[in-house]
Design a protein around this motif. Structure first.
Motif, PDB file in Angstrom:
ATOM      1  N   LYS A   1      44.748  40.198  41.608  1.00  0.00           N
ATOM      2  CA  LYS A   1      43.209  40.333  41.226  1.00  0.00           C
ATOM      3  C   LYS A   1      43.369  40.067  39.680  1.00  0.00           C
ATOM      4  N   ALA A   2      44.345  40.581  39.188  1.00  0.00           N
ATOM      5  CA  ALA A   2      44.444  40.392  37.727  1.00  0.00           C
ATOM      6  C   ALA A   2      44.748  38.618  37.349  1.00  0.00           C
ATOM      7  N   MET A   3      45.464  38.296  38.027  1.00  0.00           N
ATOM      8  CA  MET A   3      45.840  36.677  37.824  1.00  0.00           C
ATOM      9  C   MET A   3      44.585  35.867  38.218  1.00  0.00           C
ATOM     10  N   LEU A   4      44.109  36.223  39.493  1.00  0.00           N
ATOM     11  CA  LEU A   4      43.148  35.389  39.993  1.00  0.00           C
ATOM     12  C   LEU A   4      41.466  35.308  38.789  1.00  0.00           C
ATOM     13  N   ALA A   5      41.621  36.471  38.352  1.00  0.00           N
ATOM     14  CA  ALA A   5      40.448  36.739  37.239  1.00  0.00           C
ATOM     15  C   ALA A   5      40.650  35.732  36.260  1.00  0.00           C
ATOM     16  N   THR A   6      41.748  35.176  35.946  1.00  0.00           N
ATOM     17  CA  THR A   6      41.998  34.218  34.813  1.00  0.00           C
ATOM     18  C   THR A   6      41.539  32.855  35.478  1.00  0.00           C
ATOM     19  N   LEU A   7      41.285  32.478  36.741  1.00  0.00           N
ATOM     20  CA  LEU A   7      41.018  31.207  37.156  1.00  0.00           C
ATOM     21  C   LEU A   7      39.474  30.920  36.914  1.00  0.00           C
ATOM     22  N   PRO A   8      39.263  29.612  36.604  1.00  0.00           N
ATOM     23  CA  PRO A   8      37.988  29.309  36.590  1.00  0.00           C
ATOM     24  C   PRO A   8      37.136  29.461  37.866  1.00  0.00           C
ATOM     25  N   GLU A   9      35.995  29.397  38.061  1.00  0.00           N
ATOM     26  CA  GLU A   9      35.152  29.502  39.205  1.00  0.00           C
ATOM     27  C   GLU A   9      35.304  28.516  40.151  1.00  0.00           C
ATOM     28  N   GLU A  10      35.472  27.129  39.685  1.00  0.00           N
ATOM     29  CA  GLU A  10      35.675  26.023  40.666  1.00  0.00           C
ATOM     30  C   GLU A  10      36.971  26.329  41.393  1.00  0.00           C
TER      31      GLU A  10
ATOM     32  N   MET B   1      34.334  38.056  44.124  1.00  0.00           N
ATOM     33  CA  MET B   1      33.830  37.184  42.947  1.00  0.00           C
ATOM     34  C   MET B   1      33.202  38.775  41.971  1.00  0.00           C
ATOM     35  N   GLU B   2      32.638  39.444  42.681  1.00  0.00           N
ATOM     36  CA  GLU B   2      31.937  40.655  41.665  1.00  0.00           C
ATOM     37  C   GLU B   2      33.232  41.502  41.164  1.00  0.00           C
ATOM     38  N   VAL B   3      34.439  41.716  41.959  1.00  0.00           N
ATOM     39  CA  VAL B   3      35.644  42.602  41.659  1.00  0.00           C
ATOM     40  C   VAL B   3      36.265  41.893  40.354  1.00  0.00           C
ATOM     41  N   LEU B   4      36.433  40.348  40.504  1.00  0.00           N
ATOM     42  CA  LEU B   4      37.117  39.856  39.555  1.00  0.00           C
ATOM     43  C   LEU B   4      36.108  39.730  38.084  1.00  0.00           C
ATOM     44  N   ALA B   5      35.016  39.862  38.347  1.00  0.00           N
ATOM     45  CA  ALA B   5      34.189  39.718  37.213  1.00  0.00           C
ATOM     46  C   ALA B   5      34.557  41.172  36.382  1.00  0.00           C
TER      47      ALA B   5
END
Length: 264
Positions: free
Chosen positions: A157-166, A192-196
């Motif tokens: 999740k820490a890495m996914l949070a750095t990705l652009p939404e697309e 998406m809520e968690v990554l925000a």
């Protein structure tokens, strides 16, 4: 075939395929030969493969088209191209990351007395490229070599949070997500809520989301955007008090900064 004795075939690393594709095999043999020599002439390739010069030329032309070889304008010989150089550098970079980061993980493990991991994002999964177990009797086991859905782990999740939404939408085109425990993130909306929240805090957590009884905290490394590496500490839920969480996060952030400096 011509040249077989002078240029032995590369060693085999598995059973012969049921339906071999000779052209693919020949192209791969050319790349292996290029790994042994600084440059190749057309006649070298023709002799090595035991094929006509016209066939060797077509193979080299396709490899050049894809960037795996390039032709030196002065000598007309073939040398490694940007695509092949890029593959080699990517492999070396992955090896170097583990080598450089391991002493930091050892210190983190000794400081926290908990299991620590280094993970790499590969598509929708986290692949654990290093892991050091706690020496305590009750501990989280090593995950070295394992791949786990990224949305179920703190480092993922820490890495996914750095990705652009697309990019996230491409990775997760459907709403429903696979789960590992009843507490795993189960929908894209929830993810998406968690990554925000992860972006806001600067770190991610997993509370029994990848394995029951296990909690973890993950911090992404700043190796460029998006981040592809993260460091994590995992502990049994019985030891994850608020004070312990705060201390783990503090030490993780220090370790991440140290690894970042080594990788730059």
């Amino acid at each position: 075939m011509e040249g077989t004795e002078a240029y032995p075939a590369a060693p085999e690393y598995g059973a012969a395929p049921q339906y071999p594709i000779e052209s693919v095999d020949n192209a791969l043999r050319v790349l292996l030969l290029l790994g042994e020599r600084p440059s190749l002439r057309l006649t070298d390739v023709s002799r090595h493969l035991g094929v006509a010069s016209s066939t060797a030329h077509r193979l080299l032309a396709m490899l050049q088209y894809r960037g795996f070889v390039r032709q030196d304008a002065a000598t007309r010989s073939y040398v490694t191209g940007p695509a092949l150089d890029g593959v080699a550098l990517a492999v070396l970079r992955r090896l170097d990351v583990r080598t450089l980061a391991h002493p930091v993980l050892e210190r983190l493990n000794a400081e926290l007395q908990e299991t620590v991991h280094l993970g790499r994002l590969e598509g929708r999964d986290v692949h654990f490229i290093d892991s050091i177990e706690s020496t305590r009797a009750l501990r989280v086991g090593s995950r070295l070599g394992r791949s786990i859905p990224a949305h179920c782990t703190s480092n993922g999740k820490a890495m996914l949070a750095t990705l652009p939404e697309e990019d996230l939408l491409r990775l997760y085109p459907g709403e429903e997500l696979p789960t590992l425990t009843p507490k795993s993130v189960s929908t894209r909306t929830q993810l998406m809520e968690v990554l925000a929240e992860v972006r806001r805090l600067g770190y991610a957590t997993s509370d029994e989301e990848s394995e029951e009884g296990v909690c973890s905290i993950g911090v992404a490394l700043q190796t460029g955007q998006p981040a592809r590496l993260a460091v994590t500490a995992s502990a049994p839920i019985s030891r994850m008090s608020p004070a312990t969480r705060e201390n783990i996060l503090f030490e993780l952030q220090k370790a991440a900064e140290e690894i970042n400096a080594l990788l730059l």
